[in-house]
Design an enzyme around this catalytic site. Structure first.
Site, PDB file in Angstrom:
ATOM      1  N   LYS A 156     -18.156  -8.026  10.328  1.00  0.00           N
ATOM      2  CA  LYS A 156     -17.613  -6.997   9.247  1.00  0.00           C
ATOM      3  C   LYS A 156     -17.721  -7.895   8.034  1.00  0.00           C
ATOM      4  O   LYS A 156     -16.892  -8.627   7.434  1.00  0.00           O
ATOM      5  CB  LYS A 156     -16.182  -7.073   9.518  1.00  0.00           C
ATOM      6  CG  LYS A 156     -15.381  -6.105   8.643  1.00  0.00           C
ATOM      7  CD  LYS A 156     -14.080  -5.544   8.868  1.00  0.00           C
ATOM      8  CE  LYS A 156     -13.345  -4.877   7.747  1.00  0.00           C
ATOM      9  NZ  LYS A 156     -12.236  -4.396   8.430  1.00  0.00           N
ATOM     10  N   ARG A 187       1.007  -1.052  -0.062  1.00  0.00           N
ATOM     11  CA  ARG A 187       0.060  -0.072   0.018  1.00  0.00           C
ATOM     12  C   ARG A 187       0.804   1.228  -0.012  1.00  0.00           C
ATOM     13  O   ARG A 187       0.471   2.237  -0.745  1.00  0.00           O
ATOM     14  CB  ARG A 187      -0.935   0.142   1.414  1.00  0.00           C
ATOM     15  CG  ARG A 187      -1.787  -1.157   1.263  1.00  0.00           C
ATOM     16  CD  ARG A 187      -3.054  -0.746   0.808  1.00  0.00           C
ATOM     17  NE  ARG A 187      -4.022  -2.171   0.873  1.00  0.00           N
ATOM     18  CZ  ARG A 187      -4.953  -2.420   1.651  1.00  0.00           C
ATOM     19  NH1 ARG A 187      -5.009  -1.845   2.781  1.00  0.00           N
ATOM     20  NH2 ARG A 187      -5.691  -3.622   1.522  1.00  0.00           N
ATOM     21  N   SER A 243     -14.332  -2.455   2.893  1.00  0.00           N
ATOM     22  CA  SER A 243     -14.444  -1.569   1.726  1.00  0.00           C
ATOM     23  C   SER A 243     -13.748  -2.248   0.539  1.00  0.00           C
ATOM     24  O   SER A 243     -13.693  -1.556  -0.576  1.00  0.00           O
ATOM     25  CB  SER A 243     -13.846  -0.219   2.013  1.00  0.00           C
ATOM     26  OG  SER A 243     -12.706  -0.174   2.317  1.00  0.00           O
ATOM     27  N   GLY A 244     -13.542  -3.422   0.847  1.00  0.00           N
ATOM     28  CA  GLY A 244     -12.522  -3.925  -0.446  1.00  0.00           C
ATOM     29  C   GLY A 244     -12.957  -3.903  -1.688  1.00  0.00           C
ATOM     30  O   GLY A 244     -13.998  -4.342  -2.185  1.00  0.00           O
ATOM     31  N   GLY A 245     -11.854  -3.394  -2.705  1.00  0.00           N
ATOM     32  CA  GLY A 245     -12.224  -3.170  -3.995  1.00  0.00           C
ATOM     33  C   GLY A 245     -12.925  -1.928  -4.490  1.00  0.00           C
ATOM     34  O   GLY A 245     -13.328  -1.864  -5.768  1.00  0.00           O
ATOM     35  N   GLU A 304     -14.935 -11.478  10.170  1.00  0.00           N
ATOM     36  CA  GLU A 304     -15.046 -10.839   9.030  1.00  0.00           C
ATOM     37  C   GLU A 304     -14.769 -11.874   7.713  1.00  0.00           C
ATOM     38  O   GLU A 304     -13.934 -12.590   7.505  1.00  0.00           O
ATOM     39  CB  GLU A 304     -13.781 -10.005   8.707  1.00  0.00           C
ATOM     40  CG  GLU A 304     -13.711  -9.462   7.359  1.00  0.00           C
ATOM     41  CD  GLU A 304     -12.467  -8.442   7.218  1.00  0.00           C
ATOM     42  OE1 GLU A 304     -12.410  -7.937   5.928  1.00  0.00           O
ATOM     43  OE2 GLU A 304     -11.724  -8.441   7.943  1.00  0.00           O
TER      44      GLU A 304
END
Length: 337
Positions: free
Chosen positions: A220, A34, A261-263, A178
């Site tokens: 999550k 990242r 929020s993945g992607g 999650e």
């Protein structure tokens, strides 16, 4: 120790009005990737400076109720020598910790994954508690293809998540579970909904089997979205399909659903959460956020690895957190960007 009372207090803090959770728990390989996207080297000092910058953003406690950290961060200090978990508490932010040890191949499956990290988990939790962590997170992933996920992967992952949650609650800490259905691929929304429903149904059956107290669990989940290769749906379409699945699978006893929020882009994640909170119909849980990239991408871009940009980075963080706080109340509009 009054574990029930402790968990109840933590849940109340994490779900307090207008606030959500920041996931800043990237492991070494992930944070390296990242940061390098923004030309920043992942040194220990850069990671310390960056995560301290997040925790000490003035006023951030108004919008963020908890921060999930990577274990390295619990022992690190802010520039003035305060331990980072303590700096969080000073803004009424609950410090949390990611406790899983990443993905391994699931033997006997069609290349599917299961999450590891149950060995010595109780002992590790005792250490994390002593460092100030009050809640935890464990992530499973489910990849969608023609034949996956299979029953074996669904059940193995649910079992591991439930065992993790039971161990965490035995220490008076609140587990975030999650079960992430990945966005990679060209599947449509209906297929994502089908897999998400299967993953959550299996998960809640396992949580019950392991006597996990649902009132002290935070879910999550992913939002119901088509694969990355397909056009993006409207926020209303995403909200409708996601809530349909949640109403079928998530007991009303669960206090809060904090989406990943993945992607998604930062704006997409905020708009989708907002649409869910605006939608009519029964919603017995808090619907909030536990974003990683959708909160941090703009911050890393503003910081750029340069200490002189600290204030600009904190302003970028404050802005995204404020917009997601509004989305949690269904009061966000794209014009606020």
């Amino acid at each position: 120790m009054d574990t029930h009372g402790q968990m109840q207090r933590t849940v109340e803090r994490l779900t307090s009005s207008g606030r959500g959770i920041l996931a800043a728990d990237e492991s070494y390989p992930t944070i390296t990737r990242r940061l390098s996207d923004h030309g920043i080297e992942s040194t220990e000092e850069n990671r310390r400076f960056y995560r301290a910058l997040l925790a000490t953003t003035p006023g951030i406690g108004e919008y963020v109720s908890g921060i999930i950290f990577f274990e390295e961060t619990l022992g690190q200090k802010t520039d003035d020598g305060t331990l980072i978990p303590e700096a969080c508490e000073q803004q009424d932010i609950v410090p949390g910790i990611k406790v899983d040890k990443g993905l391994v191949d699931l033997p006997g499956s069609d290349g599917e994954k299961v999450t590891q990290g149950l060995d010595n988990l109780g002992d590790r939790l005792d250490g994390y508690r002593a460092q100030g962590a009050l809640f935890t997170k464990w992530r499973n992933v489910y990849a969608i293809s023609e034949g996956t996920p299979g029953i074996q992967a669904l059940e193995a992952n649910a079992e591991v998540l439930a065992r993790y949650a039971a161990i965490v609650q035995s220490r008076g800490m609140v587990p975030i579970v999650e079960p992430e259905v990945l966005m990679d691929g060209s599947h449509d929304m209906a297929r994502c909904a089908e897999v998400t429903e299967a993953a959550q149904t299996t998960l809640f059956a396992a949580l019950r089997r392991h006597n996990v107290r649902l009132e002290a669990v935070i879910l999550k989940p992913n939002m119901v979205l088509p694969g990355k290769d397909l056009p993006r749906p409207t926020p209303e379409e995403c909200a409708e399909e996601t809530l349909k699945v949640l109403r079928r699978t998530v007991p009303a006893a669960v206090p809060s659903i904090n989406f990943l929020s993945g992607g998604q882009t930062a704006e997409e994640a905020t708009a989708n959460l907002n649409a869910m909170n605006q939608l009519d119909g029964p919603k017995p849980w808090v619907l909030s956020f536990s974003y990683s990239r959708a909160l941090q991408n703009p911050v890393q871009a503003a910081w750029n690895g340069n200490a002189a940009n600290r204030e600009a980075a904190q302003q970028a963080f404050l802005k995204r957190a404020r917009l997601n706080s509004l989305a949690r109340k269904g009061e966000y509009a794209a014009s606020m960007e």
